[in-house]
Design a protein around this motif. Structure first.
Motif, PDB file in Angstrom:
ATOM      1  N   ARG A  93       0.810  -1.203   0.000  1.00  0.00           N
ATOM      2  CA  ARG A  93       0.000   0.000   0.000  1.00  0.00           C
ATOM      3  C   ARG A  93       0.845   1.254   0.000  1.00  0.00           C
ATOM      4  O   ARG A  93       0.575   2.208  -0.703  1.00  0.00           O
ATOM      5  N   LYS A  97       1.221   3.197  -3.990  1.00  0.00           N
ATOM      6  CA  LYS A  97       0.213   4.227  -4.159  1.00  0.00           C
ATOM      7  C   LYS A  97       0.867   5.590  -4.349  1.00  0.00           C
ATOM      8  O   LYS A  97       1.665   6.020  -3.535  1.00  0.00           O
TER       9      LYS A  97
ATOM     10  N   VAL B  80      -9.089   6.931  -0.961  1.00  0.00           N
ATOM     11  CA  VAL B  80      -9.895   6.175  -1.912  1.00  0.00           C
ATOM     12  C   VAL B  80      -9.362   6.372  -3.323  1.00  0.00           C
ATOM     13  O   VAL B  80      -9.409   5.466  -4.147  1.00  0.00           O
ATOM     14  N   GLY B  81      -8.849   7.577  -3.584  1.00  0.00           N
ATOM     15  CA  GLY B  81      -8.272   7.831  -4.890  1.00  0.00           C
ATOM     16  C   GLY B  81      -9.336   8.051  -5.945  1.00  0.00           C
ATOM     17  O   GLY B  81     -10.386   8.627  -5.668  1.00  0.00           O
ATOM     18  N   HIS B  82      -9.080   7.533  -7.124  1.00  0.00           N
ATOM     19  CA  HIS B  82      -9.963   7.764  -8.263  1.00  0.00           C
ATOM     20  C   HIS B  82     -11.365   7.235  -7.980  1.00  0.00           C
ATOM     21  O   HIS B  82     -11.543   6.103  -7.549  1.00  0.00           O
ATOM     22  N   HIS B 139     -17.929  -4.851  -8.871  1.00  0.00           N
ATOM     23  CA  HIS B 139     -17.139  -5.945  -9.424  1.00  0.00           C
ATOM     24  C   HIS B 139     -17.919  -7.243  -9.611  1.00  0.00           C
ATOM     25  O   HIS B 139     -17.387  -8.191 -10.172  1.00  0.00           O
ATOM     26  N   TYR B 146     -11.346 -11.461  -4.215  1.00  0.00           N
ATOM     27  CA  TYR B 146     -10.642 -10.712  -3.179  1.00  0.00           C
ATOM     28  C   TYR B 146     -10.125 -11.644  -2.094  1.00  0.00           C
ATOM     29  O   TYR B 146      -9.102 -11.377  -1.472  1.00  0.00           O
ATOM     30  N   HIS B 245     -11.427   2.103  -0.452  1.00  0.00           N
ATOM     31  CA  HIS B 245     -10.413   1.948  -1.503  1.00  0.00           C
ATOM     32  C   HIS B 245     -10.314   0.491  -1.938  1.00  0.00           C
ATOM     33  O   HIS B 245     -10.299   0.187  -3.123  1.00  0.00           O
ATOM     34  N   ASP B 246     -10.258  -0.406  -0.951  1.00  0.00           N
ATOM     35  CA  ASP B 246     -10.201  -1.828  -1.271  1.00  0.00           C
ATOM     36  C   ASP B 246     -11.434  -2.257  -2.045  1.00  0.00           C
ATOM     37  O   ASP B 246     -11.359  -3.083  -2.961  1.00  0.00           O
ATOM     38  N   VAL B 248     -13.357  -0.402  -3.966  1.00  0.00           N
ATOM     39  CA  VAL B 248     -13.430   0.172  -5.315  1.00  0.00           C
ATOM     40  C   VAL B 248     -12.395  -0.466  -6.218  1.00  0.00           C
ATOM     41  O   VAL B 248     -12.664  -0.784  -7.374  1.00  0.00           O
ATOM     42  N   HIS B 249     -11.198  -0.691  -5.680  1.00  0.00           N
ATOM     43  CA  HIS B 249     -10.096  -1.155  -6.531  1.00  0.00           C
ATOM     44  C   HIS B 249      -9.792  -2.636  -6.392  1.00  0.00           C
ATOM     45  O   HIS B 249      -9.097  -3.196  -7.232  1.00  0.00           O
ATOM     46  N   HIS B 251      -7.691  -4.252  -4.801  1.00  0.00           N
ATOM     47  CA  HIS B 251      -6.230  -4.458  -4.924  1.00  0.00           C
ATOM     48  C   HIS B 251      -5.784  -4.376  -6.365  1.00  0.00           C
ATOM     49  O   HIS B 251      -5.878  -5.345  -7.099  1.00  0.00           O
TER      50      HIS B 251
END
Lengths: 99, 251
Positions: A93, A97, B80-82, B139, B146, B245-246, B248-249, B251
């Motif tokens: 992580r 990132k 969370v990012g994008h 997803h 996951y 974040h996990d 949405v993405h 990993h």
């Protein structure tokens, strides 16, 4: 508000040039004193153990296989706890990132 | 008072008592619920009245409202990012609710609703349901991947999958227990040292002098508790963002 944005951007650039802003540091799950990190790690282990034990206990009661699933999930819970702690220090992580 | 009976009663502060007379008792409306409503009202008031002026140079209240908004926005954006922006209202609500609960509890006579596991676990369960729903919605069946990392050899699946499932299920537990334990520990400590002040103060001539020691400890503890109150709300928000974040993405 386009001009405001432009101003903010220029201000940021100027501040970065002068080194007035501290480097944006990554607020990973591991920020805080060592005591709070230790407490967090402990909570992770205990919670995984609790979930494992509860799952095993209920599955045993449901299937009537006491105490085998309980013992199995106790081990699984401990492993999950260790993995939770490992995730706390996860290198993936923090390095993978980019903000 | 606990001190008069000669024992330290640090846990009665967490007892629930119905408020608003017989009506409150009939529906089980306790002081905890009252404080939740108060927190919700205060948060709404802060944002409504704070942002009412819409000044370019913000006043005190507007500054507070804006900085809390930007603080949580920064957490969500960086963690969370994008595609994280749509979860901002969720995280902001959680953060403010927990923060106000922790902070309100530090006032005298106030009740800390975050010191009850039922409340924190309820909040954590909401987070858990949301992250699972988000992951499933985004997803579909790939979500179950996951629980099994891609590179791992297949014969390890019987070990890895249960461990990952338990680890995933332990998230709401650790999220809630962390907040709950921090708040309970802080308030118990405060109560214990406050009781020391009363007990030592009754020790005759030297009593009041000695009693200043636990009083000083309590002054320090209050400052520490303010830090913890903020930090735990922050941790709650940031862990929610990490889980999102996990989700949405994956990993």
């Amino acid at each position: 508000m386009a001009e405001d944005d432009g101003f903010e951007q220029r201000l940021r650039q100027a501040r970065a040039r002068q080194g007035m802003d501290p480097k944006p540091r990554l607020n990973g799950p591991l920020s805080g004193s060592s005591a709070s990190v230790g407490f967090r790690a402990g909570v992770e282990v205990v919670s995984a153990l609790v979930v494992g034990i509860a799952l095993g206990w209920y599955l045993d009661r449901w299937l009537g296989t006491w105490p085998w699933l309980f013992l199995l999930f106790f081990v699984i819970g401990s492993v999950a706890g260790v993995m939770n702690v490992y995730r706390l220090f996860d290198p993936r992580r923090s390095s993978g990132k980019q903000d | 008072m606990a001190a008069e009976s000669g024992s330290i009663d640090a846990l009665s502060q967490f007892e629930l008592a119905p408020v608003f007379g017989p009506v409150g008792a009939a529906v089980g409306f306790t002081q905890s619920n009252a404080h939740m409503l108060l927190a919700a009202g205060l948060i709404t008031a802060l944002l409504m009245f704070g942002m009412a002026a819409r000044a370019v140079v913000p006043g005190r209240l507007q500054s507070l409202a804006e900085s809390s908004y930007e603080f949580v926005h920064g957490i969500v954006d960086s963690q969370v990012g994008h595609g994280g922006k749509r979860f901002f209202p969720f995280v902001f609500t959680l953060f403010m609710f927990v923060l106000f609960g922790n902070m309100l509890g530090l006032f005298p006579y106030a009740f800390t609703y975050t010191s009850h596991l039922a409340v924190t676990f309820g909040l954590a369960l909401i987070v858990f349901v949301v992250i699972t729903a988000v992951a499933l919605a985004l997803h579909g069946r790939k979500f179950f991947g996951y629980f099994f990392p891609e590179g791992a050899p297949l014969w390890l699946a019987p070990i890895i999958v249960p461990v990952e499932v338990v680890s995933y299920l332990s998230r709401p537990v650790s999220l809630s227990v962390r907040l709950f334990a921090n708040m309970v520990a802080g308030h118990v400590l405060l109560k214990v040292f406050a009781t020391f002040v009363v007990m030592l103060g009754a020790l005759g001539a030297v009593g009041p002098l000695v009693a200043t020691l636990p009083l000083a400890v309590n002054v320090l503890l209050i400052g520490f508790e303010i830090l913890v109150a903020f930090l735990q709300a922050y941790v709650f928000a940031i862990l929610t963002s990490i889980y999102l974040h996990d989700a949405v993405h994956l990993h």
